[in-house]
Design a protein around this motif. Structure first.
Motif, PDB file in Angstrom:
ATOM      1  N   GLU A 206       0.808  -1.218   0.000  1.00 25.36           N
ATOM      2  CA  GLU A 206       0.000   0.000   0.000  1.00 25.36           C
ATOM      3  C   GLU A 206       0.845   1.274   0.000  1.00 25.36           C
ATOM      4  O   GLU A 206       0.369   2.328  -0.409  1.00 25.36           O
ATOM      5  CB  GLU A 206      -0.920   0.014   1.231  1.00 25.36           C
ATOM      6  N   ASP A 207       2.067   1.189   0.482  1.00 24.57           N
ATOM      7  CA  ASP A 207       2.921   2.360   0.664  1.00 24.57           C
ATOM      8  C   ASP A 207       3.324   2.940  -0.698  1.00 24.57           C
ATOM      9  O   ASP A 207       4.091   2.327  -1.445  1.00 24.57           O
ATOM     10  CB  ASP A 207       4.153   1.953   1.460  1.00 24.57           C
ATOM     11  N   VAL A 208       2.815   4.125  -0.993  1.00 23.64           N
ATOM     12  CA  VAL A 208       3.086   4.751  -2.290  1.00 23.64           C
ATOM     13  C   VAL A 208       4.571   5.040  -2.466  1.00 23.64           C
ATOM     14  O   VAL A 208       5.120   4.888  -3.562  1.00 23.64           O
ATOM     15  CB  VAL A 208       2.250   6.038  -2.452  1.00 23.64           C
TER      16      VAL A 208
ATOM     17  N   MET B 147      -0.676   2.797  -7.400  1.00 20.64           N
ATOM     18  CA  MET B 147       0.312   2.664  -8.464  1.00 20.64           C
ATOM     19  C   MET B 147       0.334   3.922  -9.343  1.00 20.64           C
ATOM     20  O   MET B 147       1.404   4.401  -9.743  1.00 20.64           O
ATOM     21  CB  MET B 147       0.032   1.424  -9.300  1.00 20.64           C
ATOM     22  N   LYS B 148      -0.836   4.469  -9.621  1.00 19.61           N
ATOM     23  CA  LYS B 148      -0.901   5.699 -10.403  1.00 19.61           C
ATOM     24  C   LYS B 148      -0.250   6.850  -9.655  1.00 19.61           C
ATOM     25  O   LYS B 148       0.490   7.650 -10.237  1.00 19.61           O
ATOM     26  CB  LYS B 148      -2.358   6.030 -10.731  1.00 19.61           C
ATOM     27  N   LEU B 149      -0.519   6.936  -8.347  1.00 17.94           N
ATOM     28  CA  LEU B 149       0.086   7.985  -7.535  1.00 17.94           C
ATOM     29  C   LEU B 149       1.613   7.854  -7.519  1.00 17.94           C
ATOM     30  O   LEU B 149       2.335   8.854  -7.419  1.00 17.94           O
ATOM     31  CB  LEU B 149      -0.452   7.932  -6.106  1.00 17.94           C
ATOM     32  N   ALA B 150       2.082   6.611  -7.608  1.00 16.48           N
ATOM     33  CA  ALA B 150       3.520   6.356  -7.609  1.00 16.48           C
ATOM     34  C   ALA B 150       4.139   6.541  -8.988  1.00 16.48           C
ATOM     35  O   ALA B 150       5.362   6.456  -9.140  1.00 16.48           O
ATOM     36  CB  ALA B 150       3.793   4.926  -7.115  1.00 16.48           C
ATOM     37  N   GLY B 151       3.301   6.810  -9.990  1.00 18.29           N
ATOM     38  CA  GLY B 151       3.795   6.966 -11.349  1.00 18.29           C
ATOM     39  C   GLY B 151       4.132   5.655 -12.019  1.00 18.29           C
ATOM     40  O   GLY B 151       4.939   5.612 -12.952  1.00 18.29           O
ATOM     41  N   LYS B 152       3.495   4.581 -11.569  1.00 19.53           N
ATOM     42  CA  LYS B 152       3.743   3.246 -12.106  1.00 19.53           C
ATOM     43  C   LYS B 152       2.480   2.691 -12.767  1.00 19.53           C
ATOM     44  O   LYS B 152       1.380   3.151 -12.493  1.00 19.53           O
ATOM     45  CB  LYS B 152       4.209   2.299 -11.002  1.00 19.53           C
TER      46      LYS B 152
ATOM     47  N   LYS C 205       9.509   3.022  -6.018  1.00 17.98           N
ATOM     48  CA  LYS C 205      10.811   2.395  -6.267  1.00 17.98           C
ATOM     49  C   LYS C 205      10.729   1.236  -7.258  1.00 17.98           C
ATOM     50  O   LYS C 205      11.761   0.679  -7.643  1.00 17.98           O
ATOM     51  CB  LYS C 205      11.412   1.914  -4.950  1.00 17.98           C
ATOM     52  N   LEU C 206       9.513   0.857  -7.654  1.00 19.57           N
ATOM     53  CA  LEU C 206       9.364  -0.233  -8.617  1.00 19.57           C
ATOM     54  C   LEU C 206       9.997   0.132  -9.947  1.00 19.57           C
ATOM     55  O   LEU C 206       9.854   1.258 -10.435  1.00 19.57           O
ATOM     56  CB  LEU C 206       7.878  -0.539  -8.842  1.00 19.57           C
ATOM     57  N   ASN C 207      10.645  -0.848 -10.562  1.00 14.89           N
ATOM     58  CA  ASN C 207      11.257  -0.634 -11.870  1.00 14.89           C
ATOM     59  C   ASN C 207      10.496  -1.383 -12.969  1.00 14.89           C
ATOM     60  O   ASN C 207      11.027  -1.591 -14.054  1.00 14.89           O
ATOM     61  CB  ASN C 207      12.713  -1.116 -11.856  1.00 14.89           C
ATOM     62  N   THR C 208       9.266  -1.760 -12.673  1.00 14.61           N
ATOM     63  CA  THR C 208       8.522  -2.575 -13.631  1.00 14.61           C
ATOM     64  C   THR C 208       7.022  -2.332 -13.530  1.00 14.61           C
ATOM     65  O   THR C 208       6.524  -1.851 -12.512  1.00 14.61           O
ATOM     66  CB  THR C 208       8.796  -4.070 -13.385  1.00 14.61           C
ATOM     67  N   GLU C 209       6.327  -2.672 -14.593  1.00 13.70           N
ATOM     68  CA  GLU C 209       4.873  -2.737 -14.546  1.00 13.70           C
ATOM     69  C   GLU C 209       4.465  -3.988 -13.773  1.00 13.70           C
ATOM     70  O   GLU C 209       5.243  -4.929 -13.618  1.00 13.70           O
ATOM     71  CB  GLU C 209       4.292  -2.788 -15.956  1.00 13.70           C
ATOM     72  N   VAL C 210       3.234  -3.986 -13.309  1.00 10.71           N
ATOM     73  CA  VAL C 210       2.709  -5.128 -12.552  1.00 10.71           C
ATOM     74  C   VAL C 210       1.444  -5.638 -13.228  1.00 10.71           C
ATOM     75  O   VAL C 210       0.544  -4.856 -13.551  1.00 10.71           O
ATOM     76  CB  VAL C 210       2.394  -4.732 -11.097  1.00 10.71           C
TER      77      VAL C 210
END
Length: 281
Positions: free
Chosen positions: A198-200, A233-238, A205-210
């Motif tokens: 849950e932590d945005v 994920m959107k808030l995180a730019g992922k 820090k993700l380097n990939t799509e999920v």
């Protein structure tokens, strides 16, 4: 179609579960797993694995993996026929790294083509064949040790390895945790039924799509939990590619006579293969 054994283990909603008075809001994903593992009604929903002994057709074997804490980890390795830096890390359900996970790893190995598959033993050799033991093992699991195992696997694969992760239920959550641990080496992450992070700030820090595979009728990883993950994920730019199926938890487990959905299972697996092939090249 190959039998695809995706076991039932779905974890938590973002609100309290009425029958247990367990509140899981703002609780780390791994702790949520442990909370629901202590719930007898939750545990009763999971069919015990049948008797199956896996005999590899592709040279799969158990290996030891060096870890930074001095305690070796276990893994089931299927080595690519032609040397490649493409790796898929596979994560177990709450039963442990049993023969069904080995078979599923071999299915992925055959269907993905030239790739290294490494299924990690997150319980350090412990296997459960009944719900009570599986519940205890999952409650005893420490994410710190899990991260160390993943780091050991990354070192084994090498600094040039391109990493994809996949897991079901307990392993779905671990798949996402591993993608975070892999950092810049991560190329793909697939979650079946797992509790999302849950932590945005962590998701940034993700380097990939999920790719997330979820069930609309799931009372633990609810549509609300899934929608929140997509929002985070959107808030995180992922980017999260979410596939919601008109089914209940465990729909991809063919031993689940009441809830197994053949067409949904086939579609989910095809989406999984397409996603992994597009990311792990």
């Amino acid at each position: 179609m190959r039998n695809i054994y995706f076991f039932m283990l779905l974890f938590c909603s973002a609100a309290a579960y009425a029958q247990t008075d367990i509140t899981v809001c703002h609780t780390p994903a791994t702790e949520k797993f442990a909370m629901f593992a202590s719930n007898k009604d939750f545990n009763a929903k999971h069919p015990v694995p049948g008797n199956y002994i896996h005999v590899s057709e592709e040279g799969g074997k158990m290996i030891k993996i060096k870890c930074a804490d001095g305690k070796d980890a276990n893994g089931y390795l299927l080595k690519a026929k032609t040397p490649t830096d493409n790796w898929i890390l596979v994560f177990q359900e709450w039963w442990g790294l049993n023969d069904y996970i080995k078979r599923q790893s071999e299915n992925l190995y055959k269907d993905l083509g030239n790739v290294n598959i490494l299924a990690l033993d997150m319980y350090d050799g412990k296997l459960a064949t009944d719900r009570e033991t599986a519940s205890r093992y999952m409650q005893e699991f420490k994410q710190e040790r899990g991260d160390i195992i993943v780091k050991g696997a990354l070192a084994y694969a090498g600094k040039n390895a391109k990493i994809g992760t996949i897991g079901w239920c307990f392993g779905g959550g671990q798949s996402l945790q591993a993608a975070l641990t892999a950092g810049g080496q991560a190329r793909a992450c697939v979650i079946y039924y797992g509790m999302p992070v849950e932590d945005v700030d962590k998701l940034k820090k993700l380097n990939t799509e999920v790719l997330g595979i979820f069930a609309i009728e799931d009372k633990y990883i609810t549509p609300e939990v899934v929608a929140k993950f997509e929002e985070n994920m959107k808030l995180a730019g992922k980017k999260a590619i979410i596939k919601n199926y008109n089914a209940d938890h465990g729909f991809a487990n063919p031993s689940n006579a009441a809830g197994y959905k053949e067409e949904a299972t086939k579609d989910a697996y095809e989406n999984t293969l397409d996603f992994l092939k597009s990311k792990i090249k």
